[in-house]
Motif scaffolding. Structure first.
Motif, PDB file in Angstrom:
ATOM      1  N   GLN A 124     -28.622   8.638 -35.152  1.00 31.51           N
ATOM      2  CA  GLN A 124     -29.128   9.073 -33.854  1.00 31.51           C
ATOM      3  C   GLN A 124     -28.451   8.283 -32.749  1.00 31.51           C
ATOM      4  O   GLN A 124     -27.992   7.174 -32.963  1.00 31.51           O
ATOM      5  CB  GLN A 124     -30.635   8.865 -33.780  1.00 31.51           C
ATOM      6  CG  GLN A 124     -31.390   9.673 -34.802  1.00 31.51           C
ATOM      7  CD  GLN A 124     -32.883   9.416 -34.713  1.00 31.51           C
ATOM      8  OE1 GLN A 124     -33.340   8.648 -33.891  1.00 31.51           O
ATOM      9  NE2 GLN A 124     -33.633  10.061 -35.561  1.00 31.51           N
ATOM     10  N   LEU A 125     -28.418   8.871 -31.602  1.00 33.31           N
ATOM     11  CA  LEU A 125     -27.863   8.227 -30.424  1.00 33.31           C
ATOM     12  C   LEU A 125     -29.002   8.071 -29.413  1.00 33.31           C
ATOM     13  O   LEU A 125     -29.231   8.935 -28.581  1.00 33.31           O
ATOM     14  CB  LEU A 125     -26.734   9.078 -29.832  1.00 33.31           C
ATOM     15  CG  LEU A 125     -25.608   9.442 -30.801  1.00 33.31           C
ATOM     16  CD1 LEU A 125     -24.646  10.412 -30.145  1.00 33.31           C
ATOM     17  CD2 LEU A 125     -24.881   8.198 -31.246  1.00 33.31           C
ATOM     18  N   PRO A 126     -29.736   6.941 -29.472  1.00 30.10           N
ATOM     19  CA  PRO A 126     -30.965   6.828 -28.681  1.00 30.10           C
ATOM     20  C   PRO A 126     -30.766   6.929 -27.176  1.00 30.10           C
ATOM     21  O   PRO A 126     -31.528   7.607 -26.492  1.00 30.10           O
ATOM     22  CB  PRO A 126     -31.522   5.468 -29.080  1.00 30.10           C
ATOM     23  CG  PRO A 126     -30.411   4.738 -29.731  1.00 30.10           C
ATOM     24  CD  PRO A 126     -29.474   5.772 -30.273  1.00 30.10           C
ATOM     25  N   ARG A 127     -29.751   6.271 -26.629  1.00 32.42           N
ATOM     26  CA  ARG A 127     -29.578   6.322 -25.170  1.00 32.42           C
ATOM     27  C   ARG A 127     -29.180   7.718 -24.718  1.00 32.42           C
ATOM     28  O   ARG A 127     -29.641   8.208 -23.687  1.00 32.42           O
ATOM     29  CB  ARG A 127     -28.549   5.291 -24.727  1.00 32.42           C
ATOM     30  CG  ARG A 127     -29.100   3.873 -24.767  1.00 32.42           C
ATOM     31  CD  ARG A 127     -28.088   2.892 -24.276  1.00 32.42           C
ATOM     32  NE  ARG A 127     -27.167   2.659 -25.382  1.00 32.42           N
ATOM     33  CZ  ARG A 127     -26.083   1.925 -25.328  1.00 32.42           C
ATOM     34  NH1 ARG A 127     -25.748   1.344 -24.198  1.00 32.42           N
ATOM     35  NH2 ARG A 127     -25.312   1.760 -26.371  1.00 32.42           N
ATOM     36  N   THR A 128     -28.312   8.377 -25.490  1.00 36.24           N
ATOM     37  CA  THR A 128     -27.894   9.729 -25.132  1.00 36.24           C
ATOM     38  C   THR A 128     -29.073  10.680 -25.233  1.00 36.24           C
ATOM     39  O   THR A 128     -29.277  11.522 -24.356  1.00 36.24           O
ATOM     40  CB  THR A 128     -26.753  10.191 -26.055  1.00 36.24           C
ATOM     41  OG1 THR A 128     -25.663   9.272 -25.930  1.00 36.24           O
ATOM     42  CG2 THR A 128     -26.290  11.582 -25.699  1.00 36.24           C
TER      43      THR A 128
END
Length: 140
Positions: A124-128
């Motif tokens: 996962q890409l949390p900030r995106t």
């Protein structure tokens, strides 16, 4: 005062008419351009985030590789010790066969557990994701 606000300055401020003089097509064009810039920025953020995480994962994988080599040497020497101990009660070939079978069972169990973990992984890409969620909420 920046140069764009000075009379006769070049750039967007000098060529863009005041808001009350802009046509609907100009406004829609500006919105489309802003959206394109926003999506490009989000894509650049995702790329940068992936690059950073890949670098971190690569460093960790290298360290784990070194630990695996050292652990392998320890287990090999420990196996020799166990074979020597079993050789006191059994023939050498039987002692070696028992230790080999033990390590085969451990390898099979680890392979199955590792495969299960890989199948359940979900990068996962949390900030995106957070940024895209806030864009979605602001668009409503």
């Amino acid at each position: 005062m920046s140069q764009q606000h000075l009379p006769g300055a070049t750039g967007d401020a000098a060529t863009t008419p005041p808001p009350e003089e802009r046509s609907l097509s100009d406004v829609l064009g500006a919105v489309a351009e802003d959206l394109t810039d926003l999506f490009r920025t989000e894509l650049d953020l995702a790329k940068a985030e992936l690059k950073q995480e890949a670098g971190r994962a690569g460093k960790g994988a290298g360290m784990l590789g070194g630990a695996a080599v050292a652990g392998h040497l320890v287990l090999a020497l420990l196996s020799v010790v166990v074979i020597a101990l079993l050789d006191l009660a059994l023939p050498l070939w039987a002692a070696a066969l028992i230790v080999t079978a033990l390590w085969a069972a451990v390898a099979a169990a680890l392979a199955l557990l590792g495969r299960r973990e890989l199948q359940s992984s979900n990068p996962q890409l949390p900030r995106t994701q957070q940024s895209l969620q806030s864009l979605k909420e602001n668009a409503r």
